[in-house]
Design a protein around this motif. Sequence first.
Motif, PDB file in Angstrom:
ATOM      1  N   PRO A   1       0.824  -1.215   0.000  1.00 25.48           N
ATOM      2  CA  PRO A   1       0.000   0.000   0.000  1.00 25.48           C
ATOM      3  C   PRO A   1       0.851   1.255   0.000  1.00 25.48           C
ATOM      4  CG  PRO A   1      -0.872  -1.597   1.543  1.00 25.48           C
ATOM      5  CD  PRO A   1       0.440  -2.144   1.073  1.00 25.48           C
ATOM      6  N   GLY A   2       0.548   2.178  -0.902  1.00 19.97           N
ATOM      7  CA  GLY A   2       1.257   3.443  -0.970  1.00 19.97           C
ATOM      8  C   GLY A   2       2.623   3.385  -1.614  1.00 19.97           C
ATOM      9  N   LYS A   3       2.985   2.218  -2.127  1.00 19.73           N
ATOM     10  CA  LYS A   3       4.304   2.061  -2.738  1.00 19.73           C
ATOM     11  C   LYS A   3       4.177   1.647  -4.192  1.00 19.73           C
ATOM     12  CE  LYS A   3       6.891   0.945   1.465  1.00 19.73           C
ATOM     13  NZ  LYS A   3       7.866   0.001   2.085  1.00 19.73           N
ATOM     14  N   GLU A   4       5.256   1.865  -4.943  1.00 20.17           N
ATOM     15  CA  GLU A   4       5.259   1.456  -6.332  1.00 20.17           C
ATOM     16  C   GLU A   4       5.460  -0.062  -6.435  1.00 20.17           C
ATOM     17  OE1 GLU A   4       7.085   5.499  -8.411  1.00 20.17           O
ATOM     18  OE2 GLU A   4       8.188   3.627  -8.480  1.00 20.17           O
ATOM     19  N   ARG A   5       5.001  -0.591  -7.553  1.00 20.47           N
ATOM     20  CA  ARG A   5       5.230  -2.008  -7.800  1.00 20.47           C
ATOM     21  C   ARG A   5       6.721  -2.232  -8.026  1.00 20.47           C
ATOM     22  NH1 ARG A   5       0.999  -5.022 -11.649  1.00 20.47           N
ATOM     23  NH2 ARG A   5      -0.288  -3.916 -10.105  1.00 20.47           N
ATOM     24  N   GLU A   6       7.252  -3.304  -7.430  1.00 19.43           N
ATOM     25  CA  GLU A   6       8.682  -3.579  -7.538  1.00 19.43           C
ATOM     26  C   GLU A   6       8.926  -5.028  -7.961  1.00 19.43           C
ATOM     27  OE1 GLU A   6      10.822  -3.310  -3.881  1.00 19.43           O
ATOM     28  OE2 GLU A   6       9.406  -4.548  -2.762  1.00 19.43           O
ATOM     29  N   GLY A   7      10.017  -5.226  -8.653  1.00 21.39           N
ATOM     30  CA  GLY A   7      10.395  -6.567  -9.062  1.00 21.39           C
ATOM     31  C   GLY A   7      10.978  -7.342  -7.896  1.00 21.39           C
TER      32      GLY A   7
END
Length: 123
Positions: A41-47
């Motif tokens: 929540p509130g964060k960018e999608r990351e690999g």
Amino acid sequence: QLQLVESGGGLVQPGGSLRLSCAASGFTLDYYAIGWFRQAPGKEREGVACISRSGGNTKYADSVKGRFTISRDTAKNTVNLQMNSLKPEDTAVYYCAARTANWDLDPSKYFYWGQGTQVTVSS
């Protein structure tokens, strides 16, 4: 129509393990590089992890190295993510995605996505 379906998420205590699976409908996963991604929540999608079409090459985010393992199960047409020593900061929705080019941890390079599965690490 290419479809990806994630499964295996859930609630686990810190230090526990989960095994996520990415299953394909309508195509063979062996023809695609597959990545696992997460979004809190509130964060960018990351690999998180990715694997080449042959399965011979993998790449991991520094935050999960030594704890997560990505692998192919050709017989079942799935790509799995074994997650050990889970931490509260691993809590996120986890997605798998496919691309026809080389494996990569950049989510913007993937075209086909699943709907995601929730992983919650909490005591």
